[in-house]
Design a protein around this motif. Structure first.
Motif, PDB file in Angstrom:
ATOM      1  N   ALA A 198      14.280  34.602 -26.648  1.00  0.00           N
ATOM      2  CA  ALA A 198      13.592  35.751 -27.231  1.00  0.00           C
ATOM      3  C   ALA A 198      13.951  36.020 -28.688  1.00  0.00           C
ATOM      4  O   ALA A 198      13.531  37.034 -29.243  1.00  0.00           O
ATOM      5  CB  ALA A 198      13.903  36.992 -26.394  1.00  0.00           C
ATOM      6  N   THR A 199      14.712  35.122 -29.321  1.00  0.00           N
ATOM      7  CA  THR A 199      15.121  35.398 -30.702  1.00  0.00           C
ATOM      8  C   THR A 199      13.920  35.498 -31.640  1.00  0.00           C
ATOM      9  O   THR A 199      14.005  36.170 -32.683  1.00  0.00           O
ATOM     10  CB  THR A 199      16.088  34.315 -31.220  1.00  0.00           C
ATOM     11  OG1 THR A 199      15.482  33.023 -31.088  1.00  0.00           O
ATOM     12  CG2 THR A 199      17.395  34.346 -30.442  1.00  0.00           C
ATOM     13  N   TRP A 200      12.794  34.872 -31.275  1.00  0.00           N
ATOM     14  CA  TRP A 200      11.611  34.944 -32.135  1.00  0.00           C
ATOM     15  C   TRP A 200      11.088  36.374 -32.260  1.00  0.00           C
ATOM     16  O   TRP A 200      10.343  36.699 -33.200  1.00  0.00           O
ATOM     17  CB  TRP A 200      10.506  34.020 -31.631  1.00  0.00           C
ATOM     18  CG  TRP A 200       9.945  34.368 -30.280  1.00  0.00           C
ATOM     19  CD1 TRP A 200      10.385  33.923 -29.073  1.00  0.00           C
ATOM     20  CD2 TRP A 200       8.831  35.233 -30.002  1.00  0.00           C
ATOM     21  NE1 TRP A 200       9.625  34.457 -28.048  1.00  0.00           N
ATOM     22  CE2 TRP A 200       8.667  35.259 -28.592  1.00  0.00           C
ATOM     23  CE3 TRP A 200       7.958  35.981 -30.792  1.00  0.00           C
ATOM     24  CZ2 TRP A 200       7.668  36.016 -27.964  1.00  0.00           C
ATOM     25  CZ3 TRP A 200       6.961  36.726 -30.173  1.00  0.00           C
ATOM     26  CH2 TRP A 200       6.832  36.738 -28.772  1.00  0.00           C
ATOM     27  N   THR A 201      11.479  37.257 -31.328  1.00  0.00           N
ATOM     28  CA  THR A 201      11.032  38.650 -31.409  1.00  0.00           C
ATOM     29  C   THR A 201      11.862  39.475 -32.387  1.00  0.00           C
ATOM     30  O   THR A 201      11.433  40.560 -32.786  1.00  0.00           O
ATOM     31  CB  THR A 201      11.068  39.329 -30.027  1.00  0.00           C
ATOM     32  OG1 THR A 201      12.434  39.479 -29.600  1.00  0.00           O
ATOM     33  CG2 THR A 201      10.301  38.527 -28.992  1.00  0.00           C
ATOM     34  N   LEU A 202      13.029  38.988 -32.784  1.00  0.00           N
ATOM     35  CA  LEU A 202      13.901  39.780 -33.656  1.00  0.00           C
ATOM     36  C   LEU A 202      13.288  40.023 -35.041  1.00  0.00           C
ATOM     37  O   LEU A 202      13.387  41.142 -35.570  1.00  0.00           O
ATOM     38  CB  LEU A 202      15.273  39.117 -33.771  1.00  0.00           C
ATOM     39  CG  LEU A 202      16.099  39.150 -32.470  1.00  0.00           C
ATOM     40  CD1 LEU A 202      17.386  38.357 -32.622  1.00  0.00           C
ATOM     41  CD2 LEU A 202      16.403  40.599 -32.070  1.00  0.00           C
ATOM     42  N   PRO A 203      12.651  39.027 -35.677  1.00  0.00           N
ATOM     43  CA  PRO A 203      11.952  39.338 -36.934  1.00  0.00           C
ATOM     44  C   PRO A 203      10.833  40.361 -36.738  1.00  0.00           C
ATOM     45  O   PRO A 203      10.536  41.137 -37.654  1.00  0.00           O
ATOM     46  CB  PRO A 203      11.392  37.977 -37.373  1.00  0.00           C
ATOM     47  CG  PRO A 203      12.269  36.974 -36.712  1.00  0.00           C
ATOM     48  CD  PRO A 203      12.623  37.586 -35.393  1.00  0.00           C
ATOM     49  N   ILE A 204      10.215  40.364 -35.561  1.00  0.00           N
ATOM     50  CA  ILE A 204       9.164  41.340 -35.261  1.00  0.00           C
ATOM     51  C   ILE A 204       9.759  42.742 -35.183  1.00  0.00           C
ATOM     52  O   ILE A 204       9.217  43.705 -35.749  1.00  0.00           O
ATOM     53  CB  ILE A 204       8.441  40.954 -33.949  1.00  0.00           C
ATOM     54  CG1 ILE A 204       7.521  39.763 -34.199  1.00  0.00           C
ATOM     55  CG2 ILE A 204       7.663  42.137 -33.376  1.00  0.00           C
ATOM     56  CD1 ILE A 204       6.843  39.225 -32.965  1.00  0.00           C
ATOM     57  N   THR A 275       6.859  46.200 -30.444  1.00  0.00           N
ATOM     58  CA  THR A 275       6.259  44.888 -30.181  1.00  0.00           C
ATOM     59  C   THR A 275       4.892  44.777 -30.835  1.00  0.00           C
ATOM     60  O   THR A 275       4.436  45.688 -31.539  1.00  0.00           O
ATOM     61  CB  THR A 275       6.163  44.651 -28.654  1.00  0.00           C
ATOM     62  OG1 THR A 275       5.772  43.298 -28.403  1.00  0.00           O
ATOM     63  CG2 THR A 275       5.154  45.588 -28.010  1.00  0.00           C
ATOM     64  N   GLY A 276       4.226  43.671 -30.561  1.00  0.00           N
ATOM     65  CA  GLY A 276       2.909  43.429 -31.129  1.00  0.00           C
ATOM     66  C   GLY A 276       1.789  43.844 -30.196  1.00  0.00           C
ATOM     67  O   GLY A 276       1.998  44.078 -28.998  1.00  0.00           O
TER      68      GLY A 276
END
Length: 430
Positions: A198-204, A275-276
């Motif tokens: 889930a690290t890809w959500t941290l920039p989000i 979130t998106g």
């Protein structure tokens, strides 16, 4: 008799050769009327959308009876390699779902896609911000029809807010006070995942809380011109916000997975979900009766931007394989994907924000997100501008922020790592 046998054999051979034509299984077969019918192969990374695309593409086939489209999805994590391999040979698709921005460039540089400039007239009416995600970085040509865009905001549980006497926050202090009240009531304030998957959500998460703090569009422009760097104090301060908010995240956040946070929010164990727009449908699939609202994060203290913003980006596009044996038919499909008919079907069936101009989401919450983006849209800087080289800024940022959450580094060092990473390939003004 011999002539009939030869004619029959030649007919069989012709069918066999057509079935082996380049374009990933694009073949010609007889329809019910006995005329030739072209089958196009459409590749995607959305395995969860099969039924929706079957409905959408059936509408295309109604108005294009001589074309049949086979939707073939692959796992998202494997798709980039599969598509690159397919397009480099003769077993690729006729039409492909394409990543945006930096994810598109390897295919463009390899000459594997058909430029759509002058071939899809409707593209002239698309939002220029969204078209950037479908353009070649160097040649500026358009290689895909944008299908969706995503916006970033905080989803919230209306019932939990009401039960705890909380209103959508008008200020940053309001938001922090609400988080404290929820935590005291035994409710996780923010559903955030920072586990290995889930690290890809941290920039989000950073964009949602920190875009205004680092200066939003003006800071992005200053980065691109070379006037500022990621080590700028405002950007460092925006990273610190994530660490400051950590007490309101789930316990042991670096072990939390994406399905975990979706379940936390959907079941009422977490009140807010940064979130998106892409997460609205999955959350409601878990709990269709969930009453969901959304708010733009109020600018934190010290922000150069004093009004709330909605960061967003082009999610991807549909392009034509340069080696397709059926380019004319493939172009007919992507032309249709630029029409309001496709856009409305996409928005309705997939509960997503369509990139097609003039399409209004039927879901009122998505319509609200679209309105906020139109009025206060801001670029997701690391994704839009800093994925064109290696190491890409988004990837460096996510890894460093995860380290920060476990106490192995600090906001200043995170900013320095991002600047050092992108500095290996990014040249201001280019």
């Amino acid at each position: 008799m011999r002539r009939r046998w030869i004619a029959g054999a030649l007919g069989v051979l012709a069918v066999a050769l057509a079935a082996c034509a380049p374009g990933g299984g694009a073949s010609e077969q007889g329809d019910k009327a006995g005329t030739d019918k072209v089958t196009l192969s459409l590749w995607s990374w959305r395995v969860e959308d099969v039924k929706a695309y079957e409905k959408i593409l059936a509408k295309f086939e109604e108005s294009h009876p001589k074309i049949h489209v086979e939707f073939k999805p692959f796992q998202a994590t494997e798709y980039n390699n599969i598509l690159a391999t397919g397009l480099s040979g003769t077993a690729g698709p006729d039409v492909a779902q394409l990543r945006a921005y930096g994810g598109l460039q390897p295919l463009v540089e390899a000459g594997q896609l058909v430029p759509l400039d002058g071939k899809v007239d409707a593209l002239s009416g698309f939002d220029t911000k969204l078209l950037e995600g479908a353009k070649g970085h160097r040649d500026g040509k358009i290689y895909g029809v944008p299908f969706a865009y995503q916006t970033l905001q905080v989803l919230y549980n209306k019932k939990l807010f009401g039960d705890n006497g909380i209103q959508p926050p008008a200020t940053w202090d309001d938001m922090i006070a609400a988080a404290g009240k929820l935590k005291a009531a035994g409710i996780t304030p923010f559903a955030v995942a920072a586990g290995p998957d889930a690290t890809w959500t941290l920039p989000i998460v950073h964009e949602i809380f920190g875009n205004a703090r680092y200066g939003s569009t003006k800071f992005r422009d200053a980065l691109l011109s070379g006037e500022k760097k990621f080590t700028d104090p405002d950007f460092t301060a925006s990273i610190k916000l994530i660490k400051d908010l950590e007490p309101y995240f789930p316990k042991d956040v670096v072990a939390v997975k994406i399905p975990d946070v979706q379940a936390l929010f959907a079941t009422g164990k977490a009140a807010m979900y940064p979130t998106g727009s892409f997460d609205l449908a999955p959350v409601l699939a878990v709990n269709p009766s969930l009453e969901v609202g959304a708010f733009q994060v109020p600018p934190p203290p010290g922000s150069p931007v004093t009004t709330p913003v909605t960061p967003g980006w082009a999610d991807g596009s549909f392009g034509v394989n340069a080696k397709s044996a059926h380019q004319a038919e493939a172009l007919e499909l992507v032309k249709w994907m630029a029409t309001p008919e496709f856009g409305q079907l996409y928005a309705s069936e997939l509960k997503q924000l369509s990139a097609v101009p003039g399409v209004t989401p039927s879901d009122p919450l998505l319509a609200e997100m679209a309105k906020n983006y139109a009025a206060n849209g801001a670029p997701y800087t690391l994704l839009v501008d800093f994925r064109y080289g290696q190491p890409n800024g988004d990837a460096v940022f996510r890894d460093e922020v995860q380290k920060m959450l476990v106490g192995q580094t600090d906001p200043k060092a995170v900013a320095e790592s991002v600047q050092k990473g992108v500095g290996q390939w990014f040249k201001p003004g280019n």
